[in-house]
Design an enzyme around this catalytic site. Structure first.
Site, PDB file in Angstrom:
ATOM      1  N   GLY A  48       0.781  -1.230   0.000  1.00 29.33           N
ATOM      2  CA  GLY A  48       0.000   0.000   0.000  1.00 29.33           C
ATOM      3  C   GLY A  48       0.807   1.270   0.000  1.00 29.33           C
ATOM      4  O   GLY A  48       0.263   2.358  -0.165  1.00 29.33           O
ATOM      5  N   HIS A  73      22.813  14.030 -10.082  1.00 28.02           N
ATOM      6  CA  HIS A  73      22.262  13.689 -11.394  1.00 28.02           C
ATOM      7  C   HIS A  73      20.766  13.467 -11.263  1.00 28.02           C
ATOM      8  O   HIS A  73      20.220  13.517 -10.153  1.00 28.02           O
ATOM      9  CB  HIS A  73      22.955  12.448 -11.981  1.00 28.02           C
ATOM     10  CG  HIS A  73      22.776  11.199 -11.192  1.00 28.02           C
ATOM     11  ND1 HIS A  73      23.502  10.932 -10.042  1.00 28.02           N
ATOM     12  CD2 HIS A  73      21.955  10.128 -11.374  1.00 28.02           C
ATOM     13  CE1 HIS A  73      23.137   9.761  -9.558  1.00 28.02           C
ATOM     14  NE2 HIS A  73      22.201   9.250 -10.343  1.00 28.02           N
ATOM     15  N   HIS A  75      18.455  11.005 -11.607  1.00 27.08           N
ATOM     16  CA  HIS A  75      17.704   9.783 -11.313  1.00 27.08           C
ATOM     17  C   HIS A  75      16.843   9.944 -10.064  1.00 27.08           C
ATOM     18  O   HIS A  75      17.202  10.667  -9.132  1.00 27.08           O
ATOM     19  CB  HIS A  75      18.654   8.603 -11.134  1.00 27.08           C
ATOM     20  CG  HIS A  75      19.126   8.024 -12.427  1.00 27.08           C
ATOM     21  ND1 HIS A  75      20.313   7.351 -12.558  1.00 27.08           N
ATOM     22  CD2 HIS A  75      18.558   8.005 -13.664  1.00 27.08           C
ATOM     23  CE1 HIS A  75      20.472   6.950 -13.804  1.00 27.08           C
ATOM     24  NE2 HIS A  75      19.413   7.334 -14.495  1.00 27.08           N
ATOM     25  N   HIS A  78      18.001   9.843  -6.501  1.00 32.51           N
ATOM     26  CA  HIS A  78      18.799  10.990  -6.052  1.00 32.51           C
ATOM     27  C   HIS A  78      17.998  12.285  -6.044  1.00 32.51           C
ATOM     28  O   HIS A  78      18.465  13.284  -5.476  1.00 32.51           O
ATOM     29  CB  HIS A  78      20.036  11.162  -6.941  1.00 32.51           C
ATOM     30  CG  HIS A  78      20.995  10.018  -6.841  1.00 32.51           C
ATOM     31  ND1 HIS A  78      22.173  10.082  -6.119  1.00 32.51           N
ATOM     32  CD2 HIS A  78      20.940   8.757  -7.343  1.00 32.51           C
ATOM     33  CE1 HIS A  78      22.800   8.917  -6.196  1.00 32.51           C
ATOM     34  NE2 HIS A  78      22.068   8.100  -6.936  1.00 32.51           N
ATOM     35  N   HIS A 142      27.573   8.214 -16.500  1.00 31.62           N
ATOM     36  CA  HIS A 142      26.565   7.394 -15.828  1.00 31.62           C
ATOM     37  C   HIS A 142      25.524   7.060 -16.882  1.00 31.62           C
ATOM     38  O   HIS A 142      25.697   7.377 -18.067  1.00 31.62           O
ATOM     39  CB  HIS A 142      25.975   8.159 -14.636  1.00 31.62           C
ATOM     40  CG  HIS A 142      25.063   7.347 -13.767  1.00 31.62           C
ATOM     41  ND1 HIS A 142      25.310   6.030 -13.449  1.00 31.62           N
ATOM     42  CD2 HIS A 142      23.886   7.670 -13.159  1.00 31.62           C
ATOM     43  CE1 HIS A 142      24.333   5.587 -12.674  1.00 31.62           C
ATOM     44  NE2 HIS A 142      23.453   6.551 -12.496  1.00 31.62           N
ATOM     45  N   ASP A 196      30.584   5.504  -5.018  1.00 30.84           N
ATOM     46  CA  ASP A 196      29.521   4.610  -5.479  1.00 30.84           C
ATOM     47  C   ASP A 196      29.956   3.145  -5.404  1.00 30.84           C
ATOM     48  O   ASP A 196      30.978   2.758  -5.958  1.00 30.84           O
ATOM     49  CB  ASP A 196      29.179   5.010  -6.924  1.00 30.84           C
ATOM     50  CG  ASP A 196      28.186   4.085  -7.606  1.00 30.84           C
ATOM     51  OD1 ASP A 196      27.532   3.289  -6.917  1.00 30.84           O
ATOM     52  OD2 ASP A 196      28.060   4.188  -8.840  1.00 30.84           O
ATOM     53  N   SER A 367      25.203  -1.792 -17.185  1.00 27.26           N
ATOM     54  CA  SER A 367      25.045  -0.989 -15.977  1.00 27.26           C
ATOM     55  C   SER A 367      25.630   0.406 -16.165  1.00 27.26           C
ATOM     56  O   SER A 367      26.535   0.630 -16.963  1.00 27.26           O
ATOM     57  CB  SER A 367      25.737  -1.688 -14.799  1.00 27.26           C
ATOM     58  OG  SER A 367      25.665  -0.881 -13.645  1.00 27.26           O
ATOM     59  N   HIS A 369      27.017   1.813 -13.560  1.00 28.37           N
ATOM     60  CA  HIS A 369      27.912   1.909 -12.399  1.00 28.37           C
ATOM     61  C   HIS A 369      29.213   1.160 -12.672  1.00 28.37           C
ATOM     62  O   HIS A 369      29.213   0.091 -13.279  1.00 28.37           O
ATOM     63  CB  HIS A 369      27.235   1.327 -11.154  1.00 28.37           C
ATOM     64  CG  HIS A 369      25.940   1.975 -10.812  1.00 28.37           C
ATOM     65  ND1 HIS A 369      25.844   3.038  -9.949  1.00 28.37           N
ATOM     66  CD2 HIS A 369      24.677   1.721 -11.242  1.00 28.37           C
ATOM     67  CE1 HIS A 369      24.582   3.410  -9.843  1.00 28.37           C
ATOM     68  NE2 HIS A 369      23.848   2.619 -10.620  1.00 28.37           N
ATOM     69  N   HIS A 391      26.123   4.219  -1.462  1.00 32.16           N
ATOM     70  CA  HIS A 391      25.247   3.766  -2.553  1.00 32.16           C
ATOM     71  C   HIS A 391      25.378   2.266  -2.791  1.00 32.16           C
ATOM     72  O   HIS A 391      25.948   1.820  -3.782  1.00 32.16           O
ATOM     73  CB  HIS A 391      25.554   4.535  -3.841  1.00 32.16           C
ATOM     74  CG  HIS A 391      24.460   4.425  -4.879  1.00 32.16           C
ATOM     75  ND1 HIS A 391      24.127   3.239  -5.490  1.00 32.16           N
ATOM     76  CD2 HIS A 391      23.625   5.345  -5.410  1.00 32.16           C
ATOM     77  CE1 HIS A 391      23.136   3.442  -6.349  1.00 32.16           C
ATOM     78  NE2 HIS A 391      22.805   4.721  -6.308  1.00 32.16           N
TER      79      HIS A 391
END
Length: 557
Positions: A48, A73, A75, A78, A142, A196, A367, A369, A391
């Site tokens: 929920g 950045h 996303h 973030h 990225h 990261d 990826s 990353h 992260h």
């Protein structure tokens, strides 16, 4: 009287032991900045709930110190908590980010009617002063353009926060990570590196995003029917490569899904997505084209129930249908916890006759990353005195800590922290200090922060074991039963007999329990409810090994 030494406090409020809701506070004296304000999406443990935010009470209690919020950045993990944080702050605070990042943030803030936010654009290589903090911004690669790392210089220490990054040698936009800038920062002295950790347990290097473009062009050239590509709406590099492959194969592009439409529009307006307007069709207009001339770009790579791809798979999308011979490409990796939802969508697409391609069958996703070798290179370039992996889940953080130690960072200078755990730095060194208030805030519809663990536990019980309600009428003077009890069950499965017999047995248990309370002269509703709850709970457990929510209702006459 000896003057107290100045201390720089580094306080992660999110992003540790999890993938999402990234937020880190840097505090020195009467000045404070926040780096990132992200969210996390719910899983099966939070029924929920719409969104999960970091608990930023620490920031609110010190809001007079807050000099600015830096977003690395665009996303959601973030930026997603930013509207809620700004609302709760109730005062204008500068929000710093690059051009695309602020473009995406602006759209998000407008949805929340925050039209007076102080957005301040920064560029890689630029410098900004916020109170005691001198900030330099370094370009990083990225899965979204315009990402930056943040180098925060203070009188006490210099902190480098990488944001999310990979060291892509052939980025499709030609924007390389600022290797010279990171090396220069290392020569100047980096006291603390926050880096990261998402792919710290993956060996080698993360493949270049350009690899995906080659795969897409090959698939598009061979596909005979309509092509549908699902991706993250914020993955502008991926969107660009889908558009390039579409144009190379002579196909028009249809964009569907609210976030995909919004993000592609913003990216095109700001010059980060290069595709002629004439090549993009409205979804209604594609009906005039043969299937082999169309590419549909949509949301839904994570199997979200209301996303465009899920609606296409369920055949209830307004304009897009999937037909036998169509090719569906899922150009993303499932976020942990979403695997079942993605699998359900894929199965429905196969039933509709589509050919489904994901990262398991072709390299349609890489990826954003860096893997182990890239992370080690970042440590070697910056040569930090202290290191904190950020992260990532706990195993990512510990893997990253081992990588840092392997390239020369002393083990006692590596700190694997938890959300809310402070790291204090002064002229004598760095040390872990106290735990501050941290945790999560749940967004449930229009409610923010009002959903607690008790509510979640009740929802989990309802979803797994069901509910049983018993309504009894008692004499207010004697406590004896004045009418036949009513029993209603939803989602409760009892074995061994039919429903009528089960209800009869439950009524008998209720009569027995009420006879006991009446004999003792009990008329207190609280006591009677507890007795009823215990009696029915025991009965259901004996018959089904389930623990449904038992709700007794006591009426008096």
């Amino acid at each position: 009287m000896t003057k107290r030494k100045e201390r720089l406090r580094v306080v992660p409020l999110g992003g540790l032991d999890e993938i999402g809701k990234n937020m880190t506070v840097l505090e020195l004296g009467n000045d404070m900045i926040v780096i990132d304000a992200g969210l996390m999406f719910p899983d099966d443990d939070t029924p929920g709930v719409d969104l999960i935010l970091p608990d930023y009470s620490y920031v609110l209690k010190r809001k007079e110190k807050l000099r600015g919020i830096v977003i690395t950045h665009g996303h959601e993990d973030h930026t997603g908590a930013l509207p809620y944080l700004l609302k709760d702050l109730g005062q204008p605070v500068p929000v710093l980010g690059t051009r695309l990042t602020l473009g995406l943030v602006k759209g998000k803030l407008e949805e929340h009617r925050l039209t007076k936010a102080k957005l301040r654009e920064v560029k890689p290589g630029s410098h900004v002063s916020l109170g005691a903090f001198g900030l330099d911004f370094l370009a990083v690669n990225h899965s979204i353009p315009d990402g930056v790392a943040v180098l925060a210089r203070t009188p006490v220490a210099t902190v480098l926060h990488t944001g999310d990054f990979k060291l892509d040698q052939t980025p499709i936009d030609g924007r390389l990570t600022d290797y010279a800038g990171f090396t220069k920062a290392g020569r100047g002295g980096v006291t603390l590196l926050l880096s990261d950790s998402t792919n710290a347990d993956r060996q080698g290097h993360t493949p270049s995003e350009a690899v995906v473009g080659e795969t897409l062009r090959r698939i598009f050239a061979q596909a005979s029917g309509r092509i549908i590509v699902a991706s993250f709406a914020s993955h502008i590099h991926r969107v660009q490569q889908v558009c390039d492959a579409a144009l190379a194969s002579g196909r028009k592009i249809v964009v569907t899904g609210r976030s995909m439409v919004n993000n592609t529009r913003i990216a095109r307006e700001l010059g980060y997505l290069n595709v002629p307007e004439s090549e993009i069709l409205d979804a209604y207009d594609m009906r005039d084209l043969p299937p082999e001339k169309v590419v549909v770009l949509c949301t839904g790579s994570q199997g979200e129930p209301l996303s465009a791809l899920a609606r296409i798979a369920n055949r209830d999308h307004k304009t897009v249908s999937v037909e036998p011979g169509d090719t569906v490409i899922i150009a993303a990796s499932p976020v942990p916890g979403n695997e079942k939802a993605v699998s359900r969508v894929i199965n429905r697409l196969y039933k509709a006759g589509a050919n489904v391609i994901d990262k398991g069958s072709a390299q349609v996703h890489v990826s954003g990353h860096g893997a182990a070798e890239e992370l080690k290179l970042m440590v070697n370039m910056t040569r930090p005195r202290y290191f904190v992996p950020v992260h990532g889940e706990t195993h990512h953080l510990h893997a990253h800590a081992r990588l840092a130690a392997s390239v020369g960072v002393p083990e006692d200078s590596v700190f694997v922290l938890e959300n809310g755990q402070c790291l204090e730095i002064d002229e004598t060194g760095a040390r872990v200090a106290e735990h501050v208030e941290s945790g999560v805030k749940y967004v449930d519809g229009l409610s923010v922060g009002d959903v607690g663990q008790v509510v979640l536990r009740d929802r989990q019980v309802l979803s797994s074991d069901g509910i049983a309600m018993v309504v009894v009428v008692i004499d207010s003077q004697t406590g004896s039963v004045a009418a036949e009890p009513e029993i209603v069950m939803r989602g409760v499965v009892l074995t061994g007999s039919d429903e009528v017999d089960v209800v009869s047995e439950m009524r008998a248990r209720v009569h027995k329990a009420l006879a006991r309370t009446a004999a003792e002269g009990v008329t207190d509703h609280g006591v009677i409810k507890k007795v009823l709850r215990d009696s029915l709970s025991s009965f259901v457990w004996e018959r089904s090994r389930m623990r449904p929510m038992i709700i007794p209702v006591v009426l008096e006459v």
